[in-house]
Structure formats: structure tokens, C-alpha cells
Design an enzyme around this catalytic site. Structure first.
Site, PDB file in Angstrom:
ATOM      1  N   CYS A  85     -14.079  33.759  -8.825  1.00 53.08           N
ATOM      2  CA  CYS A  85     -15.312  33.710  -9.613  1.00 53.08           C
ATOM      3  C   CYS A  85     -15.111  33.991 -11.101  1.00 53.08           C
ATOM      4  CB  CYS A  85     -16.340  34.666  -9.014  1.00 53.08           C
ATOM      5  SG  CYS A  85     -16.760  34.226  -7.313  1.00 53.08           S
ATOM      6  N   GLU A 104     -25.565  49.567  -8.381  1.00 56.77           N
ATOM      7  CA  GLU A 104     -25.442  48.202  -8.912  1.00 56.77           C
ATOM      8  C   GLU A 104     -26.773  47.753  -9.511  1.00 56.77           C
ATOM      9  OE1 GLU A 104     -23.318  45.930  -9.510  1.00 56.77           O
ATOM     10  OE2 GLU A 104     -21.563  46.200  -8.250  1.00 56.77           O
ATOM     11  N   CYS A 159     -16.667  30.124  -9.243  1.00 49.71           N
ATOM     12  CA  CYS A 159     -15.860  29.747  -8.070  1.00 49.71           C
ATOM     13  C   CYS A 159     -15.892  28.257  -7.770  1.00 49.71           C
ATOM     14  CB  CYS A 159     -16.253  30.574  -6.851  1.00 49.71           C
ATOM     15  SG  CYS A 159     -17.987  30.533  -6.466  1.00 49.71           S
ATOM     16  N   SER A 186     -26.099  30.762   3.687  1.00 48.42           N
ATOM     17  CA  SER A 186     -25.628  29.630   4.492  1.00 48.42           C
ATOM     18  C   SER A 186     -25.314  30.009   5.940  1.00 48.42           C
ATOM     19  CB  SER A 186     -24.406  29.009   3.828  1.00 48.42           C
ATOM     20  OG  SER A 186     -23.382  29.969   3.659  1.00 48.42           O
ATOM     21  N   LYS A 240     -24.614  41.919  -4.207  1.00 44.10           N
ATOM     22  CA  LYS A 240     -24.025  40.814  -3.455  1.00 44.10           C
ATOM     23  C   LYS A 240     -22.817  41.335  -2.704  1.00 44.10           C
ATOM     24  CE  LYS A 240     -21.986  36.270  -4.056  1.00 44.10           C
ATOM     25  NZ  LYS A 240     -21.719  35.195  -5.009  1.00 44.10           N
ATOM     26  N   ARG A 256     -12.815  37.912  -1.961  1.00 46.40           N
ATOM     27  CA  ARG A 256     -13.626  38.363  -3.094  1.00 46.40           C
ATOM     28  C   ARG A 256     -13.926  39.874  -3.051  1.00 46.40           C
ATOM     29  NH1 ARG A 256     -14.328  33.286  -4.591  1.00 46.40           N
ATOM     30  NH2 ARG A 256     -15.674  31.798  -3.537  1.00 46.40           N
ATOM     31  N   LYS A 275     -28.195  39.975  -1.305  1.00 51.13           N
ATOM     32  CA  LYS A 275     -27.570  38.844  -0.640  1.00 51.13           C
ATOM     33  C   LYS A 275     -26.391  39.315   0.195  1.00 51.13           C
ATOM     34  CE  LYS A 275     -25.034  34.800  -1.912  1.00 51.13           C
ATOM     35  NZ  LYS A 275     -24.332  34.134  -2.942  1.00 51.13           N
ATOM     36  N   ARG A 280     -19.189  27.732   1.338  1.00 49.81           N
ATOM     37  CA  ARG A 280     -17.930  27.377   0.668  1.00 49.81           C
ATOM     38  C   ARG A 280     -17.507  25.960   1.014  1.00 49.81           C
ATOM     39  NH1 ARG A 280     -15.393  33.509   0.923  1.00 49.81           N
ATOM     40  NH2 ARG A 280     -17.082  34.377  -0.333  1.00 49.81           N
ATOM     41  N   TYR A 317     -32.299  27.803   2.712  1.00 51.55           N
ATOM     42  CA  TYR A 317     -32.114  26.387   3.033  1.00 51.55           C
ATOM     43  C   TYR A 317     -33.228  25.904   3.953  1.00 51.55           C
ATOM     44  CZ  TYR A 317     -27.710  27.686   0.984  1.00 51.55           C
ATOM     45  OH  TYR A 317     -26.783  28.177   0.113  1.00 51.55           O
ATOM     46  N   CYS A 339     -21.650  31.197 -12.197  1.00 54.10           N
ATOM     47  CA  CYS A 339     -20.450  31.720 -11.561  1.00 54.10           C
ATOM     48  C   CYS A 339     -19.351  30.683 -11.735  1.00 54.10           C
ATOM     49  CB  CYS A 339     -20.708  31.980 -10.075  1.00 54.10           C
ATOM     50  SG  CYS A 339     -19.345  32.868  -9.288  1.00 54.10           S
TER      51      CYS A 339
HETATM   52  C1  PBG Z   1     -21.083  31.825  -5.845  1.00 52.20           C
HETATM   53  C2  PBG Z   1     -22.028  31.935  -4.732  1.00 52.20           C
HETATM   54  C3  PBG Z   1     -21.793  32.035  -3.346  1.00 52.20           C
HETATM   55  C4  PBG Z   1     -23.040  31.960  -2.736  1.00 52.20           C
HETATM   56  C5  PBG Z   1     -23.990  31.845  -3.738  1.00 52.20           C
HETATM   57  N1  PBG Z   1     -23.350  31.863  -4.960  1.00 52.20           N
HETATM   58  C6  PBG Z   1     -20.543  32.081  -2.566  1.00 52.20           C
HETATM   59  C7  PBG Z   1     -19.601  33.186  -2.659  1.00 52.20           C
HETATM   60  O1  PBG Z   1     -19.807  34.203  -3.294  1.00 52.20           O
HETATM   61  O2  PBG Z   1     -18.537  32.990  -2.063  1.00 52.20           O
HETATM   62  C8  PBG Z   1     -23.291  31.962  -1.260  1.00 52.20           C
HETATM   63  C9  PBG Z   1     -24.565  31.341  -0.818  1.00 52.20           C
HETATM   64  C10 PBG Z   1     -24.655  31.021   0.621  1.00 52.20           C
HETATM   65  O3  PBG Z   1     -23.811  31.414   1.451  1.00 52.20           O
HETATM   66  O4  PBG Z   1     -25.623  30.352   0.984  1.00 52.20           O
HETATM   67  N2  PBG Z   1     -20.398  32.952  -6.182  1.00 52.20           N
END
Ligand code: PBG
Length: 333
Positions: free
Chosen positions: A130, A238, A122, A279, A200, A222, A253, A210, A318, A120
Site C-alpha cells: 500500500c 487509531e 496496492c 468482499s 482497518k 499487510r 472495516k 484482491r 456490494y 491507496c
Molecule cells: C485497499 C483496500 C482493500 C479493501 C479496500 N481498500 C484491500 C486491502 O487492504 O487488502 C478491501 C475491500 C474488500 O475486501 O471489499 N487497501
């Protein structure tokens, strides 16, 4: 008096009986640990909103991966914080890029570890979106889908050349799985699997990430490429597209708020499925536990089992090392 005394409770009476009829099990084999690689040496910067998570230089990532591997974690997911960002994120496909260097070091130092790489832009673009920006006169600035595909393919081939074991695109451009597959095959990496972040959602649960990946968009959000949290049927479309384009594994996700989507995918597709316990999900667990409001170990293990029960073969979390440690100690609910 003829009450039907115990029925479903018969097998709930002791830990041994409960284990005998347990439908879903968690093992360290099902867990993958996300790691953040930054420039420098000997660096380990704590991420404020994610206690226990660090931005680490290559040498420290190797140490962490080595420890995790010894604890039974077999796969990691790498994110890079490059030295320099630019408009298109060109550091992402540099042979000497931060993740490329980490992959080479890990291949040397932790043999057997499965190195999954997030694909990606970003973290690499100066604007934090992205992909490549595009704006037609009078329209809102957004990401140019097809120009981004070219760069995603470059990034993927560069990471495969460095020795990445699995390519995991998370950008949400249309057609990226096909574009990456074609590029990998042409470069001699037809054996390298693609794990697609197929479903996603544009989620507030990515907030702490982030901070960790320094990848917040500098303007807008996004929503023009990630999915609307309200859409379940679209998630199936998708996934179907990515399968058609050659994805080898599909991801949903975030995880807990989208277990219905995961279960839906499990019913429809026979590919291996992954879920990303993101996260924000981690931060909520840690914050509530810190206040003494929930029992971290218990709620964490319950969350991971629930994600497995809904249909995930592999969970990115995590909490991976915490869970592996508890499992090694013989954790029983
Ligand atoms: C990159 C990406 C993101 C996450 C994984 N790959 C962030 C986003 O899309 O803003 C998030 C992972 C997480 O929150 O643990 N595009």
C-alpha cells in the site's frame, strides 16, 4: 394461576406492531456501492469470487452508477485498475489516471451522485503493497510511512482536481489524514471531506477483493500497517488520532466481525461513522445462498440492519443494489 402471560411479545404480534417499535431502519440513503474501474471500452469482466461484481471500463461504470442512482443509491466508492503498475504506483496521481477519468465521466453523466474515491497504492504498485517500499539492511522489507504520505497527498489532490467528492484513504499509514488535509487545503480543496478508513484490520475477509482489484501483495502481508484483529483499545487510539488530524468521517472495516469496535466508536465519537461490509462477507453470503443453505435476501438485510444498529451511518456494501431493490419493493421482516 397467575403467569405473566405476554409481555415483550405484545408488540411482536403483527408486522404493523413490529414496525411501530422498530429501533433501527435501513434506507438506500445509508448505502454506498463499491465499483472497480479498468481500462478499455465496453469491458465488464466478472469477478469469480464475487458473483454480481465486475471490473468495468469507464463507460460501463457510468452505466452501472446510473442504474444504481435510479434505484436510490446516492454514493459509490471507486477503485482503479491502472494500465501500468510501477514500484511507487505513480499511475495513482496521473491527471489521466483510471479513477480520475471515471470521476470526470460520472460528474458529467450522473449528476448528484456522490463520488467517493479510495486512496491507496496496492492497486498501483508492482509489488501490491500500500505504499513505497523501504528496507534497512538486515530488516524485513516494509512500507516506508513518510515517503508514502507524500504520494497519498499527491493522489488525493489529483482526485480532488478530477472532481472527487470525498477522499477515503485506506492505506493505514500513520499521519495520512493530516498530510492529506494539509495538501487538499493548500490546493484549494478545503471543502472536500476526508472519510478515513480509521480502523482497518489486517483481515482474511479481503481475499475476494484482491482478485477484483488485482492488488494482492506479491510477498509478505499487510500486518505491518493494518491492525491486529485482536486489538479493540488500539482501534480507539487509531480513531482518536484521525479525528485530531481532521477526519470528517471514520470507517471500521470489515463490518460484521467488528461490530463491537463500531459500537465502541459510536459511544466515543460524534462524527459520522461508516462500516465496510467487505468482499469476503459478501462472498460468504453468496456462496451459502448458492448452495441453498441460507436465504440471501433475508440474511443480507439482517446483516445490514445489524451494522446500522451497531452504529454505522453509512455502509459500504456490494449488496447495495440488492438491498435498495428490496427496500423499494417494501421489504418488511
Ligand atoms: C485497499 C483496500 C482493500 C479493501 C479496500 N481498500 C484491500 C486491502 O487492504 O487488502 C478491501 C475491500 C474488500 O475486501 O471489499 N487497501
Amino acid at each position: 394461576m397467575s403467569f405473566p402471560a405476554t409481555r415483550l411479545r405484545r408488540f411482536r404480534q403483527t408486522p404493523i406492531l413490529r414496525r411501530l417499535v422498530r429501533e433501527t431502519r435501513l434506507s438506500a440513503d445509508d448505502l454506498a456501492l463499491p465499483l472497480f474501474v479498468c481500462p478499455g471500452e465496453g469491458v465488464a469482466r466478472a469477478v469469480g469470487s464475487m458473483p454480481g461484481v465486475f471490473q468495468q471500463s469507464v463507460d460501463r461504470v457510468v452505466e452501472t452508477a446510473r442504474e444504481a442512482f435510479a434505484e436510490g443509491i446516492r454514493a459509490i466508492l471507486l477503485f482503479g485498475l491502472p494500465e501500468h503498475k510501477d514500484e511507487v504506483g505513480s499511475a495513482a496521481w496521473s491527471a489521466d489516471g483510471i479513477v480520475q477519468r471515471a470521476v470526470r465521466a460520472l460528474a458529467r453523466e450522473v449528476p448528484g451522485l456522490v463520488k467517493i474515491v479510495d486512496v491507496c497504492f496496492c492497486e498501483y504498485t508492482s509489488h501490491g503493497h500500500c505504499g513505497v517500499l523501504a528496507a534497512k539492511p538486515g530488516e524485513e522489507t516494509t512500507v516506508d510511512n513518510d515517503a508514502t504520505l507524500v504520494n497519498l497527498a499527491r493522489q488525493s489532490v489529483s482526485l480532488a482536481e478530477a472532481g472527487a467528492d470525498v477522499i477515503a484513504p485506506s492505506d493505514m499509514m500513520d499521519g495520512r489524514v493530516g498530510a492529506i488535509r494539509t495538501a487538499l487545503d493548500a490546493a484549494g480543496f478545503s471543502a472536500t471531506p476526508i472519510l478515513s478508513y480509521a480502523v482497518k484490520f489486517a483481515s482474511g475477509f479481503y481475499g475476494p477483493f484482491r482478485e477484483a482489484a488485482e492488488s494482492a501483495p506479491s510477498f509478505g502481508d499487510r500486518r505491518s500497517y493494518q491492525m491486529d484483529p485482536a486489538n479493540g483499545r488500539e482501534a480507539m487510539r487509531e480513531a482518536a488520532l484521525d479525528v485530531e488530524e481532521g477526519a470528517d468521517m471514520l470507517m471500521v472495516k470489515p463490518a460484521l466481525p467488528y461490530l463491537d469496535i463500531l459500537a465502541g466508536l459510536r459511544r466515543r465519537f460524534d462524527l459520522p461513522l461508516a462500516a465496510y461490509h467487505v468482499s469476503g462477507e459478501y462472498a460468504m453470503l453468496k456462496a451459502a445462498a448458492e448452495r441453498g443453505w441460507i436465504d440471501y435476501d433475508r440474511v443480507m438485510m439482517e446483516s445490514l440492519v445489524a451494522i446500522r444498529r451497531a452504529g454505522a451511518d453509512l455502509i459500504f456494501t456490494y449488496c447495495a443494489r440488492d438491498a435498495a431493490r428490496l427496500l423499494a419493493e417494501g421489504w418488511v421482516e
